[in-house]
Design a protein around this motif. Structure first.
Motif, PDB file in Angstrom:
ATOM      1  N   HIS A 126       0.839  -1.199   0.000  1.00 53.37           N
ATOM      2  CA  HIS A 126       0.000   0.000   0.000  1.00 53.37           C
ATOM      3  C   HIS A 126       0.876   1.252   0.000  1.00 53.37           C
ATOM      4  N   SER A 127       1.930   1.233   0.797  1.00 56.23           N
ATOM      5  CA  SER A 127       2.830   2.382   0.880  1.00 56.23           C
ATOM      6  C   SER A 127       3.529   2.636  -0.450  1.00 56.23           C
ATOM      7  N   ILE A 130       1.141   4.461  -2.722  1.00 62.09           N
ATOM      8  CA  ILE A 130       1.022   5.867  -2.332  1.00 62.09           C
ATOM      9  C   ILE A 130       2.272   6.635  -2.759  1.00 62.09           C
ATOM     10  N   ASN A 157       2.745   5.937   6.681  1.00 63.69           N
ATOM     11  CA  ASN A 157       2.102   5.011   7.619  1.00 63.69           C
ATOM     12  C   ASN A 157       3.111   4.209   8.435  1.00 63.69           C
ATOM     13  N   GLN A 212      -3.587  12.456   6.563  1.00 67.15           N
ATOM     14  CA  GLN A 212      -4.970  12.002   6.500  1.00 67.15           C
ATOM     15  C   GLN A 212      -5.845  12.637   7.570  1.00 67.15           C
ATOM     16  N   GLN A 231      -1.832  13.292   0.242  1.00 69.56           N
ATOM     17  CA  GLN A 231      -3.293  13.243   0.350  1.00 69.56           C
ATOM     18  C   GLN A 231      -3.926  12.847  -0.984  1.00 69.56           C
ATOM     19  N   ASN A 234      -3.142   9.190  -1.876  1.00 73.14           N
ATOM     20  CA  ASN A 234      -3.969   8.262  -1.106  1.00 73.14           C
ATOM     21  C   ASN A 234      -5.318   8.047  -1.777  1.00 73.14           C
ATOM     22  N   GLN A 238      -6.631   4.641  -3.734  1.00 78.16           N
ATOM     23  CA  GLN A 238      -7.717   3.915  -3.088  1.00 78.16           C
ATOM     24  C   GLN A 238      -9.002   3.948  -3.902  1.00 78.16           C
ATOM     25  N   GLN A 245     -12.124   5.069   1.581  1.00 72.88           N
ATOM     26  CA  GLN A 245     -11.785   6.363   1.026  1.00 72.88           C
ATOM     27  C   GLN A 245     -12.307   6.553  -0.387  1.00 72.88           C
TER      28      GLN A 245
END
Length: 284
Positions: A126-127, A130, A157, A212, A231, A234, A238, A245
């Motif tokens: 996920h990171s 992003i 994160n 976030q 932001q 993300n 997503q 989100q």
């Protein structure tokens, strides 16, 4: 949050986590030794490209990742680079610091505990999404360094890591994904700030750990920064998933307007995600 049916108390967990961190009873993640040595060389004004090559060449995995990174859409030239010296030259000696951080971060998202390793790997993936999207946004819409944007996305994160590590002591928490997700959302921001300060990250990168929490904050009097990039990244990433989100209205998020990214630019979003996916391959 009160105790759940298993008797687990989120408040007690948070208190124990805080106490363990203060007493150094939780093994915090660290960057690989070679990466740390490379960063020392980069920060030494007397160092040369050859000095850095000697250090990085000792780690074949780091070398391979930096070469892939130099050949990514962020830096791709007419001819691909095939050596670490060429990679450093293409990225730039001053900017290679962020590149070293970026390609070394994967080592931080690991655990010897099989119960939480899958969770760590998902967090890393996920990171990466992003970070690579933030880098693509930086290159497309701003004058900010894509390297730095990539790192900012990768570490936003990072505060989740000590929480997940501590969760391994609570099997009932590991098995309750929804409860663990709530704890991660509630606790990770401050922990992330502390970790990044411990690692001596630039304050501009430390600031993204609260990105976030400030999703709808108006900052018209401030220049576009890494928080805006993270932001937007993300939300863009997503929107391709089934995460909550996806329901966020871009029109309400100032970062999109500040970046000049239209709320209905679906085609632009798709193109950026495709480009960022290519960047992400350099990190594996």
């Amino acid at each position: 949050m009160n105790k759940d049916e298993s008797g687990f108390s989120p408040q007690a967990f948070a208190k124990t986590l805080s106490e363990d961190l203060k007493a150094n009873r939780i093994a915090l993640p660290t960057l690989p030794d070679v990466a740390l040595e490379a960063l020392v060389v980069i920060n030494d004004i007397e160092s040369s490209v050859n000095d850095l090559v000697k250090i990085i060449s000792r780690d074949t995995a780091l070398t391979a990742r930096l070469i892939r990174y130099a050949n990514s859409p962020l830096y791709r030239g007419v001819n691909p680079v095939s050596s670490i010296k060429q990679a450093i030259t293409r990225i730039g000696f001053q900017k290679v610091k962020s590149a070293v951080y970026a390609v070394s971060m994967h080592e931080v998202f690991h655990s010897p505990n099989k119960a939480i390793e899958l969770r760590m790997e998902r967090l890393w993936m996920h990171s990466v999404k992003i970070g690579s999207t933030a880098a693509t946004l930086a290159k497309t819409y701003t004058d900010l360094d894509p390297n730095t944007a990539l790192v900012a996305g990768l570490v936003q994160n990072v505060g989740q890591i000590p929480i997940i590590t501590k969760a391994a002591d609570y099997p009932e928490l590991v098995e309750n994904s929804k409860l663990l997700d709530k704890l991660l959302s509630k606790l990770h921001g401050k922990l992330g700030q502390n970790l990044l300060r411990l690692w001596r990250f630039d304050p501009a990168i430390v600031a993204v750990t609260r990105a976030q929490q400030e999703l709808y904050s108006e900052r018209d009097d401030e220049p576009v920064d890494l928080v805006d990039l993270v932001q937007a990244a993300n939300i863009l990433t997503q929107e391709e998933s089934d995460q909550p989100q996806t329901a966020i209205d871009r029109d309400r998020v100032p970062a999109f307007a500040r970046l000049g990214l239209p709320a209905d630019a679906v085609s632009q979003s798709a193109a950026m995600l495709e480009s960022s996916a290519a960047v992400a391959t350099a990190l594996f």
